[in-house]
Design a protein around this motif. Structure first.
Motif, short mmCIF file in Angstrom:
data_model
loop_
_atom_site.label_atom_id
_atom_site.label_comp_id
_atom_site.label_asym_id
_atom_site.label_seq_id
_atom_site.Cartn_x
_atom_site.Cartn_y
_atom_site.Cartn_z
N ARG A 72 0.77 -1.29 -0.23
CA ARG A 72 -0.04 0.07 -0.24
C ARG A 72 0.69 1.48 0.05
NH1 ARG A 72 -4.86 -1.96 4.36
NH2 ARG A 72 -5.64 -3.25 2.84
N LEU A 73 1.93 0.87 0.90
CA LEU A 73 3.04 2.04 0.65
C LEU A 73 3.03 2.47 -0.52
CD1 LEU A 73 4.24 4.43 2.23
CD2 LEU A 73 5.66 2.55 2.72
N GLY A 74 3.95 1.17 -1.01
CA GLY A 74 4.40 1.24 -2.55
C GLY A 74 3.75 1.92 -3.51
N TYR A 75 2.05 1.89 -3.58
CA TYR A 75 1.04 2.68 -4.76
C TYR A 75 0.70 3.51 -3.58
CZ TYR A 75 -0.39 -1.99 -5.66
OH TYR A 75 -1.18 -3.62 -6.64
N VAL A 76 1.01 4.50 -3.06
CA VAL A 76 0.79 5.59 -2.02
C VAL A 76 1.72 6.39 -2.97
CG1 VAL A 76 1.07 7.37 -0.50
CG2 VAL A 76 -0.92 5.47 -0.24
N VAL A 77 3.23 6.35 -3.04
CA VAL A 77 4.64 6.67 -3.47
C VAL A 77 4.06 6.86 -4.90
CG1 VAL A 77 7.08 6.63 -3.47
CG2 VAL A 77 5.78 5.66 -1.15
N PHE A 78 4.14 5.62 -5.81
CA PHE A 78 3.44 5.88 -7.11
C PHE A 78 2.64 7.03 -7.28
CE2 PHE A 78 1.54 4.19 -10.96
CZ PHE A 78 2.85 3.73 -12.01
#
Length: 152
Positions: A5-11
């Motif tokens: 989820r953190l990766g999706y937010v950063v992307f």
């Protein structure tokens, strides 16, 4: 799952910043207006590695310019590929380490347009000075102070 989820937010945040032109490409106009001439530069101030972009220089003579010359800081060529210069200047030279393009005679009331096309080398990251100076022979007429930021 938290890392995903953190990766999706950063992307998503990076994509949104790109859409808002934080990482560059949108050109802007800078001008220097003096009694003898007007110098306009239309080019982006934020770039990304690999980006193809154009810079347009317009010199409008308010009085006869016998030997108009545009002089560019080394930041215009440092870690950049110059693809084309149109129309070809009358002469090209180095003026104390800076790029010098001789435009020739520009009659009063007329304009000269110079287009340059570049590609940013992918390893070119940081801030560079891309000042532009307009001369008539050896006489300084106008200058535009600008800095370009190159993102990876």
């Amino acid at each position: 799952i938290l890392l995903r989820r953190l990766g999706y937010v950063v992307f998503g945040a990076i994509s949104l910043l790109g859409l808002l032109n934080v990482f560059g490409q949108r050109p802007s106009t800078a001008t220097a207006d003096v009694p003898a001439a007007r110098l306009e530069l239309f080019a982006p101030t934020h770039l990304r590695g690999g980006l193809l972009f154009m810079a347009r220089f317009r010199v409008t003579a308010k009085q006869d310019l016998k030997d108009a010359t545009i002089v560019l800081d080394p930041g215009w060529a440092e870690a950049m590929t110059i693809n084309t210069i149109e129309p070809s200047p009358v002469g090209e030279a180095s003026k104390n380490g800076r790029l010098s393009f001789d435009l020739g005679h520009i009659p009063a009331g007329q304009s000269f347009l110079l287009f340059m096309h570049f590609q940013v080398n992918p390893t070119n990251v940081g801030r560079r000075s891309q000042d532009v100076e307009l001369l008539d022979g050896d006489t300084h007429l106008a200058s535009i102070d600008r800095t370009v930021t190159v993102f990876p």
